[in-house]
Design a protein around this motif. Structure first.
Motif, PDB file in Angstrom:
ATOM      1  N   VAL A 145      12.438   1.988  -3.907  1.00  9.98           N
ATOM      2  CA  VAL A 145      11.374   1.171  -3.332  1.00  9.98           C
ATOM      3  C   VAL A 145      11.714   0.647  -1.940  1.00  9.98           C
ATOM      4  CG1 VAL A 145      12.169  -1.007  -4.345  1.00  9.98           C
ATOM      5  CG2 VAL A 145       9.754  -0.701  -3.855  1.00  9.98           C
ATOM      6  N   LEU A 146      12.998   0.376  -1.669  1.00  9.56           N
ATOM      7  CA  LEU A 146      13.354  -0.288  -0.417  1.00  9.56           C
ATOM      8  C   LEU A 146      13.028   0.526   0.838  1.00  9.56           C
ATOM      9  CD1 LEU A 146      14.462  -2.995   0.450  1.00  9.56           C
ATOM     10  CD2 LEU A 146      16.751  -2.017   0.483  1.00  9.56           C
ATOM     11  N   PRO A 147      13.341   1.827   0.889  1.00 13.69           N
ATOM     12  CA  PRO A 147      13.006   2.584   2.112  1.00 13.69           C
ATOM     13  C   PRO A 147      11.518   2.550   2.430  1.00 13.69           C
ATOM     14  CG  PRO A 147      14.557   3.808   0.770  1.00 13.69           C
ATOM     15  CD  PRO A 147      14.100   2.650  -0.068  1.00 13.69           C
ATOM     16  N   ARG A 192       7.488  -3.761 -11.340  1.00 12.44           N
ATOM     17  CA  ARG A 192       7.252  -2.544 -12.110  1.00 12.44           C
ATOM     18  C   ARG A 192       8.233  -2.514 -13.278  1.00 12.44           C
ATOM     19  NH1 ARG A 192       9.998   1.697  -7.820  1.00 12.44           N
ATOM     20  NH2 ARG A 192      12.153   1.395  -8.499  1.00 12.44           N
ATOM     21  N   ARG A 193       8.042  -1.545 -14.162  1.00 12.31           N
ATOM     22  CA  ARG A 193       8.972  -1.313 -15.261  1.00 12.31           C
ATOM     23  C   ARG A 193       9.515   0.103 -15.118  1.00 12.31           C
ATOM     24  NH1 ARG A 193      10.447  -3.333 -20.137  1.00 12.31           N
ATOM     25  NH2 ARG A 193      11.005  -1.857 -21.793  1.00 12.31           N
ATOM     26  N   ASP A 194      10.841   0.225 -15.105  1.00 11.33           N
ATOM     27  CA  ASP A 194      11.488   1.523 -14.922  1.00 11.33           C
ATOM     28  C   ASP A 194      11.987   2.057 -16.261  1.00 11.33           C
ATOM     29  OD1 ASP A 194      11.166   1.487 -12.133  1.00 11.33           O
ATOM     30  OD2 ASP A 194      13.001   0.300 -11.878  1.00 11.33           O
ATOM     31  N   ALA A 195      11.684   3.317 -16.513  1.00  8.73           N
ATOM     32  CA  ALA A 195      12.226   3.976 -17.700  1.00  8.73           C
ATOM     33  C   ALA A 195      13.731   4.144 -17.555  1.00  8.73           C
ATOM     34  CB  ALA A 195      11.541   5.330 -17.888  1.00  8.73           C
ATOM     35  N   LEU A 196      14.409   4.437 -18.667  1.00 10.65           N
ATOM     36  CA  LEU A 196      15.852   4.647 -18.640  1.00 10.65           C
ATOM     37  C   LEU A 196      16.164   6.132 -18.785  1.00 10.65           C
ATOM     38  CD1 LEU A 196      17.156   1.700 -20.866  1.00 10.65           C
ATOM     39  CD2 LEU A 196      17.012   1.822 -18.368  1.00 10.65           C
ATOM     40  N   LEU A 197      17.207   6.553 -18.080  1.00 11.23           N
ATOM     41  CA  LEU A 197      17.667   7.936 -18.127  1.00 11.23           C
ATOM     42  C   LEU A 197      19.141   7.978 -18.500  1.00 11.23           C
ATOM     43  CD1 LEU A 197      16.203   9.267 -14.727  1.00 11.23           C
ATOM     44  CD2 LEU A 197      15.108   9.362 -16.974  1.00 11.23           C
ATOM     45  N   VAL A 250       4.686  -9.723   1.536  1.00 11.69           N
ATOM     46  CA  VAL A 250       5.694  -8.733   1.141  1.00 11.69           C
ATOM     47  C   VAL A 250       5.589  -8.431  -0.350  1.00 11.69           C
ATOM     48  CG1 VAL A 250       8.154  -8.284   0.945  1.00 11.69           C
ATOM     49  CG2 VAL A 250       7.242  -9.326   3.024  1.00 11.69           C
ATOM     50  N   VAL A 251       5.411  -9.444  -1.175  1.00 14.55           N
ATOM     51  CA  VAL A 251       5.297  -9.213  -2.620  1.00 14.55           C
ATOM     52  C   VAL A 251       4.056  -8.384  -2.934  1.00 14.55           C
ATOM     53  CG1 VAL A 251       4.950 -10.328  -4.861  1.00 14.55           C
ATOM     54  CG2 VAL A 251       6.612 -11.263  -3.257  1.00 14.55           C
ATOM     55  N   ALA A 252       2.948  -8.646  -2.229  1.00  7.44           N
ATOM     56  CA  ALA A 252       1.736  -7.840  -2.440  1.00  7.44           C
ATOM     57  C   ALA A 252       1.958  -6.389  -2.039  1.00  7.44           C
ATOM     58  CB  ALA A 252       0.579  -8.446  -1.642  1.00  7.44           C
ATOM     59  N   ILE A 253       2.671  -6.188  -0.924  1.00 11.29           N
ATOM     60  CA  ILE A 253       2.982  -4.810  -0.484  1.00 11.29           C
ATOM     61  C   ILE A 253       3.899  -4.135  -1.493  1.00 11.29           C
ATOM     62  CG2 ILE A 253       4.189  -3.473   1.286  1.00 11.29           C
ATOM     63  CD1 ILE A 253       3.153  -5.568   3.322  1.00 11.29           C
ATOM     64  N   LEU A 254       4.869  -4.871  -2.018  1.00 13.63           N
ATOM     65  CA  LEU A 254       5.768  -4.338  -3.037  1.00 13.63           C
ATOM     66  C   LEU A 254       4.997  -3.846  -4.252  1.00 13.63           C
ATOM     67  CD1 LEU A 254       8.819  -6.764  -3.152  1.00 13.63           C
ATOM     68  CD2 LEU A 254       8.942  -4.285  -3.090  1.00 13.63           C
ATOM     69  N   ALA A 255       4.049  -4.644  -4.686  1.00 12.19           N
ATOM     70  CA  ALA A 255       3.264  -4.286  -5.873  1.00 12.19           C
ATOM     71  C   ALA A 255       2.479  -3.003  -5.637  1.00 12.19           C
ATOM     72  CB  ALA A 255       2.332  -5.427  -6.251  1.00 12.19           C
ATOM     73  N   ARG A 256       1.928  -2.858  -4.428  1.00  6.83           N
ATOM     74  CA  ARG A 256       1.169  -1.648  -4.111  1.00  6.83           C
ATOM     75  C   ARG A 256       2.079  -0.427  -4.082  1.00  6.83           C
ATOM     76  NH1 ARG A 256      -1.584  -4.978  -0.379  1.00  6.83           N
ATOM     77  NH2 ARG A 256      -0.428  -4.085   1.388  1.00  6.83           N
ATOM     78  N   ILE A 257       3.257  -0.588  -3.492  1.00  6.49           N
ATOM     79  CA  ILE A 257       4.209   0.525  -3.419  1.00  6.49           C
ATOM     80  C   ILE A 257       4.633   0.939  -4.832  1.00  6.49           C
ATOM     81  CG2 ILE A 257       6.552   1.152  -2.741  1.00  6.49           C
ATOM     82  CD1 ILE A 257       6.156  -0.506  -0.218  1.00  6.49           C
ATOM     83  N   ALA A 258       4.895  -0.033  -5.691  1.00  7.20           N
ATOM     84  CA  ALA A 258       5.343   0.261  -7.046  1.00  7.20           C
ATOM     85  C   ALA A 258       4.258   0.994  -7.832  1.00  7.20           C
ATOM     86  CB  ALA A 258       5.724  -1.033  -7.756  1.00  7.20           C
ATOM     87  N   ARG A 259       3.002   0.651  -7.597  1.00  5.72           N
ATOM     88  CA  ARG A 259       1.926   1.338  -8.296  1.00  5.72           C
ATOM     89  C   ARG A 259       1.754   2.762  -7.819  1.00  5.72           C
ATOM     90  NH1 ARG A 259      -0.769  -3.726  -7.714  1.00  5.72           N
ATOM     91  NH2 ARG A 259      -1.891  -2.963  -5.918  1.00  5.72           N
TER      92      ARG A 259
END
Length: 294
Positions: A105-107, A162-167, A285-294
């Motif tokens: 997400v950071l880049p 977001r929620r990340d699956a595990l591998l 920034v938090v709103a942008i983060l949410a959009r990126i995660a979706r």
């Protein structure tokens, strides 16, 4: 002397006509002339030479005008800066980030902020474990944390990104890599590479819990703090690991990833920031983060 005196003088000096300057300032001409005389009286010098047909700047007036223009432009810039700061479109923001989100997400976040909020000076500190980020928030070293829960500090506001699956991360050619998916129980007899335990990382604690739920104690051979180091050790054949799905963005040669079942297994990524210092920049920034995660 007040700012209005400077604004009045600038208008007259640029127009070289009291009537046009008064129209520009939306005031009557007599009060304008009076204000200019007050300014000259306070300065003790003549700024303008007036005749019935023209207005000209004296040498003192020319020198004064140059400085007045700079002063007024600086005042206007300061007002604009304050408005943009209130709107969250300018300022500085330091973001801390856990390893797996550092590579995913950071880049994209930094690129998007550069496009949408070009006047915000964004600084990042990647590969930070959750406890280290919480300490950095408390010390004011970072303004926003991207970390794994739980976050129990009542002085912090949080939002699930977001929620990340595990591998399962496996050395290439490992016998389990032939399967399409694995369970935690499949790792019972495997050497494990893990994030540091003892409450020093969320993923380290999660590994212990997952293994305990499946009836065994993890055989951890190597503990690390950085996700990149963890994956590198897996690639070297020193063990297998359980990682959040975004870790695969590292794309280190010699490592293969397999989904863990049940697919409901996962870990959340949370944004956290000091409630007392919540500002418009953080909101953006938090709103942008949410959009990126979706």
């Amino acid at each position: 002397m007040e700012l209005r005196h400077l604004r009045y003088f600038r208008a007259v000096a640029e127009e070289l006509h009291f009537g046009r300057a008064a129209q520009r300032l939306l005031i009557a001409q007599p009060p304008l002339s009076q204000q200019i005389r007050q300014l000259e009286s306070e300065l003790g010098v003549a700024l303008l030479v007036r005749t019935t047909r023209s207005v000209e700047l004296t040498p003192a007036g020319k020198a004064y005008l140059k400085r007045v223009v700079k002063i007024l432009d600086s005042v206007d810039d300061a007002a604009d800066l304050a408005r943009r700061a209130a709107m969250g479109t300018t300022g500085r923001l330091t973001i801390g980030c856990v390893g797996s989100a550092t590579y995913s997400v950071l880049p994209q976040l930094v690129r998007t902020l550069g496009e949408m909020l070009p006047d915000v000076d964004v600084r990042v500190r990647g590969e930070m474990l959750a406890p280290a980020q919480l300490s950095a928030l408390a010390a004011g070293d970072i303004d926003l944390a991207l970390l794994r829960p739980p976050v129990v500090d009542r002085g912090l506001s949080t939002e699930i990104i977001r929620r990340d699956a595990l591998l399962a991360a496996l050395p290439e050619g490992h016998r389990l890599s032939m399967r399409k998916e694995l369970s935690v129980a499949d790792l019972r007899n495997e050497d494990l590479v893990a994030h540091v335990g003892g409450g020093r990382s969320v993923m380290g604690s999660l590994l212990t819990t997952l293994c305990a739920d499946n009836g065994f104690t993890p055989r951890v051979r190597h503990e690390v703090e950085e996700t990149s180091t963890l994956v590198t050790l897996v690639a070297a054949g020193l063990g297998v690991a359980i990682v959040p799905a975004p870790t695969s963005a590292l794309d280190i040669a010699g490592v293969v990833y397999r989904p863990l079942r049940p697919r409901s297994l996962g870990v959340e990524l949370v944004a956290a920031w000091p409630t007392s210092e919540h500002d418009q920049i953080t909101t953006h920034v938090v709103a942008i983060l949410a959009r990126i995660a979706r």
